[in-house]
Design a protein around this motif. Structure first.
Motif, PDB file in Angstrom:
ATOM      1  N   VAL A  27     -11.951   6.752  -6.896  1.00  0.00           N
ATOM      2  CA  VAL A  27     -11.721   5.899  -5.728  1.00  0.00           C
ATOM      3  C   VAL A  27     -12.566   4.639  -5.875  1.00  0.00           C
ATOM      4  CG1 VAL A  27     -11.889   5.685  -3.231  1.00  0.00           C
ATOM      5  CG2 VAL A  27     -11.288   7.883  -4.230  1.00  0.00           C
ATOM      6  N   ASN A  28     -11.931   3.486  -5.822  1.00  0.00           N
ATOM      7  CA  ASN A  28     -12.667   2.228  -5.943  1.00  0.00           C
ATOM      8  C   ASN A  28     -13.261   1.793  -4.611  1.00  0.00           C
ATOM      9  OD1 ASN A  28      -9.818   1.234  -7.828  1.00  0.00           O
ATOM     10  ND2 ASN A  28     -11.762   1.902  -8.705  1.00  0.00           N
ATOM     11  N   ILE A  29     -12.482   1.959  -3.570  1.00  0.00           N
ATOM     12  CA  ILE A  29     -12.892   1.488  -2.247  1.00  0.00           C
ATOM     13  C   ILE A  29     -12.931   2.693  -1.319  1.00  0.00           C
ATOM     14  CG2 ILE A  29     -12.228   0.043  -0.277  1.00  0.00           C
ATOM     15  CD1 ILE A  29     -10.881  -1.859  -2.253  1.00  0.00           C
ATOM     16  N   VAL A  30     -14.145   3.143  -1.024  1.00  0.00           N
ATOM     17  CA  VAL A  30     -14.308   4.327  -0.174  1.00  0.00           C
ATOM     18  C   VAL A  30     -14.561   3.879   1.257  1.00  0.00           C
ATOM     19  CG1 VAL A  30     -15.589   6.446   0.218  1.00  0.00           C
ATOM     20  CG2 VAL A  30     -15.415   5.521  -2.107  1.00  0.00           C
ATOM     21  N   ILE A  31     -13.659   4.225   2.140  1.00  0.00           N
ATOM     22  CA  ILE A  31     -13.868   3.969   3.569  1.00  0.00           C
ATOM     23  C   ILE A  31     -14.372   5.269   4.185  1.00  0.00           C
ATOM     24  CG2 ILE A  31     -12.812   3.208   5.739  1.00  0.00           C
ATOM     25  CD1 ILE A  31     -12.496   1.039   3.663  1.00  0.00           C
TER      26      ILE A  31
ATOM     27  N   ILE B   9      -9.792   7.120   2.078  1.00  0.00           N
ATOM     28  CA  ILE B   9     -10.195   7.163   3.491  1.00  0.00           C
ATOM     29  C   ILE B   9     -10.710   8.572   3.741  1.00  0.00           C
ATOM     30  CG2 ILE B   9      -9.326   6.954   5.864  1.00  0.00           C
ATOM     31  CD1 ILE B   9      -7.301   4.883   4.766  1.00  0.00           C
TER      32      ILE B   9
ATOM     33  N   LEU C 221       0.847  -1.197   0.000  1.00  0.00           N
ATOM     34  CA  LEU C 221       0.000   0.000   0.000  1.00  0.00           C
ATOM     35  C   LEU C 221       0.884   1.248   0.000  1.00  0.00           C
ATOM     36  CD1 LEU C 221      -2.111  -2.117   0.864  1.00  0.00           C
ATOM     37  CD2 LEU C 221      -2.969  -0.486   2.546  1.00  0.00           C
TER      38      LEU C 221
ATOM     39  N   LEU D 270      -5.723  -0.157  -8.319  1.00  0.00           N
ATOM     40  CA  LEU D 270      -6.774  -0.166  -7.305  1.00  0.00           C
ATOM     41  C   LEU D 270      -6.524   0.990  -6.338  1.00  0.00           C
ATOM     42  CD1 LEU D 270      -9.191  -1.956  -6.275  1.00  0.00           C
ATOM     43  CD2 LEU D 270      -7.538  -3.103  -4.794  1.00  0.00           C
TER      44      LEU D 270
ATOM     45  N   VAL E  99      -3.454   4.491  -1.615  1.00  0.00           N
ATOM     46  CA  VAL E  99      -4.302   4.951  -0.512  1.00  0.00           C
ATOM     47  C   VAL E  99      -4.228   6.469  -0.475  1.00  0.00           C
ATOM     48  CG1 VAL E  99      -4.581   4.987   2.003  1.00  0.00           C
ATOM     49  CG2 VAL E  99      -3.911   2.868   0.840  1.00  0.00           C
TER      50      VAL E  99
ATOM     51  N   VAL F 284      -7.847   3.190  -2.776  1.00  0.00           N
ATOM     52  CA  VAL F 284      -8.605   3.248  -1.524  1.00  0.00           C
ATOM     53  C   VAL F 284      -8.661   4.706  -1.086  1.00  0.00           C
ATOM     54  CG1 VAL F 284      -8.634   2.585   0.917  1.00  0.00           C
ATOM     55  CG2 VAL F 284      -7.841   0.946  -0.802  1.00  0.00           C
TER      56      VAL F 284
ATOM     57  N   VAL G 281      -1.315  -0.794  -4.185  1.00  0.00           N
ATOM     58  CA  VAL G 281      -2.615  -0.147  -4.007  1.00  0.00           C
ATOM     59  C   VAL G 281      -2.368   1.292  -3.572  1.00  0.00           C
ATOM     60  CG1 VAL G 281      -4.725  -0.138  -2.623  1.00  0.00           C
ATOM     61  CG2 VAL G 281      -3.718  -2.316  -3.350  1.00  0.00           C
TER      62      VAL G 281
END
Lengths: 149, 149, 149, 149
Positions: free
Chosen positions: D75-79, D62, D5, D58, D37, D60, D35
């Motif tokens: 953003v593919n993975i939104v936390i 945050i 990451l 990919l 971030v 992420v 990845v």
């Protein structure tokens, strides 16, 4: 009814001269009737807390862990956060103003964090940044704190 | 030198009867010489803070936002966290014991969080869980707080 | 372009039967094209991650500490938070929905936290709360996840 | 099985030249199989995410709030953390290394935070600090990332 809160930040280790300045800062905060907020551990934090308590003041320590005995002996109100060094963000922005003494990168993170939230930061020998307001001596804090009342 | 801290948790809205219990709880905490910690907003928090202040006690409010005026008027020391409802984790585990009054899921999260860190939770009409110690009346808190000294 | 995220919560220890359910849940999340978010440690978290990875899915672990090796071996993306169990609040509210399996008070705190932010929580043998939507079997998650697309 | 990451930090506003560098950084991170971030919002974050996604990578994000639509479209993975700018601490320390581009005090707080946890920070025109490793061009990141595998 809401008290003025002043955060004091700086290294968890410090030399004697810095400790003297920190103690003086703590004393002045107490004499001006404000509450001293810090990370609650050693070095600058402990010296400032000692100064505040010696002048009859009140101290809050926002500590990284869950065990209140980790706080230095001059913290009256220990808030155990359990969030580790992310508690820096609360020390930096949880009070009305920040007073920065010499410290390392943890102190830098707190200055950055405070400034990013438009909190006023007063510097006494700490990291120099364009928006840190440089003080010549702790005595200048009296007027600053008076202005917050 | 370190003060005993007691967190009071419960809904940000509450009926009159609950407010009376909360106020009584706050009063007892103050009379026993402990500091009352809460989330600093309305409902149970405000009533408990009012009770503590009426008895000459000291109150800390750990609030979600960055604006200290969001705290209720009976909070003496407002810690502005800026971490939103994650501040529940600090209210729940930042003090010595937790007193739980009626509340909704925010209160439940605080109870769960406190119990997961083995913090003692005393219940007064709140969520019932196997490890929540049920009290019949606020008066029983006196002995509990005395035992912490 | 934004993926669907499903949090799986539950105990860091679990019996074999629960592990089987967790693994099935993870597999279904992966088969439905969603990303599995968890606390990244052992027990229910590990079993769910194993299921997701076995089906070619992607897993995110939001862990308490700063050392990524603490995450179980089936976590693809380890977010080291350093905020301890306060990371529960992010596991509980950082995704689109929450699936709750058996767990102790940490799990309860996550359920409370998710519900307090109006996040939907689906229960499979976990703490029963009025607003937890009880599922009879992991298969029912397929339709739930489809509905999020 | 655990992916590398790389956090990219920098201003939520940026000029065109910085955006180009950020996009290049994102592309390289993706090409090296890591990845990306970030804080998931605009400016440097968005440009880096766009670069990574354009290279099939990919990403992420945050983010400070609870609403995943606040994240940029790359953003593919939104936390969704809900912890406000305290999420900076997770962006800064949640990954294997940090790449710092130009930014303001939020970026400074992240650099300070990363360095205080001994995380390596690589600078591309950002705040200059003794322990920030200065890169001449994004291309130098390839070797850095390769060294992490």
């Amino acid at each position: 009814m809401k008290k003025i809160l002043v955060s004091v930040i700086g290294g968890h280790k410090c030399d004697e001269k810095t400790a003297e300045v920190a103690e003086k800062v703590g004393k002045i905060i107490a004499e001006e009737g404000a509450v001293l907020v810090s990370g609650g551990l050693a070095g600058v934090m402990e010296a400032a807390n000692r100064g505040a308590v010696s002048a009859g003041g009140l101290t809050v320590g926002i500590i990284p862990g869950n065990d209140k005995s980790e706080a230095n002996e001059f913290v009256n109100i220990v808030i155990t956060t359990g969030i580790g060094y992310a508690r820096n963000t609360i020390v930096a922005t949880g009070s009305d103003i920040v007073v920065a003494l010499p410290g390392e990168y943890g102190t830098l993170s707190e200055i950055g964090f405070a400034l990013s939230l438009k909190k006023k930061v007063y510097g006494l020998g700490s990291w120099e940044m364009p928006e840190v307001i440089k003080l010549e001596s702790p005595e200048e804090l009296r007027e600053v704190i008076s202005g917050l009342k």
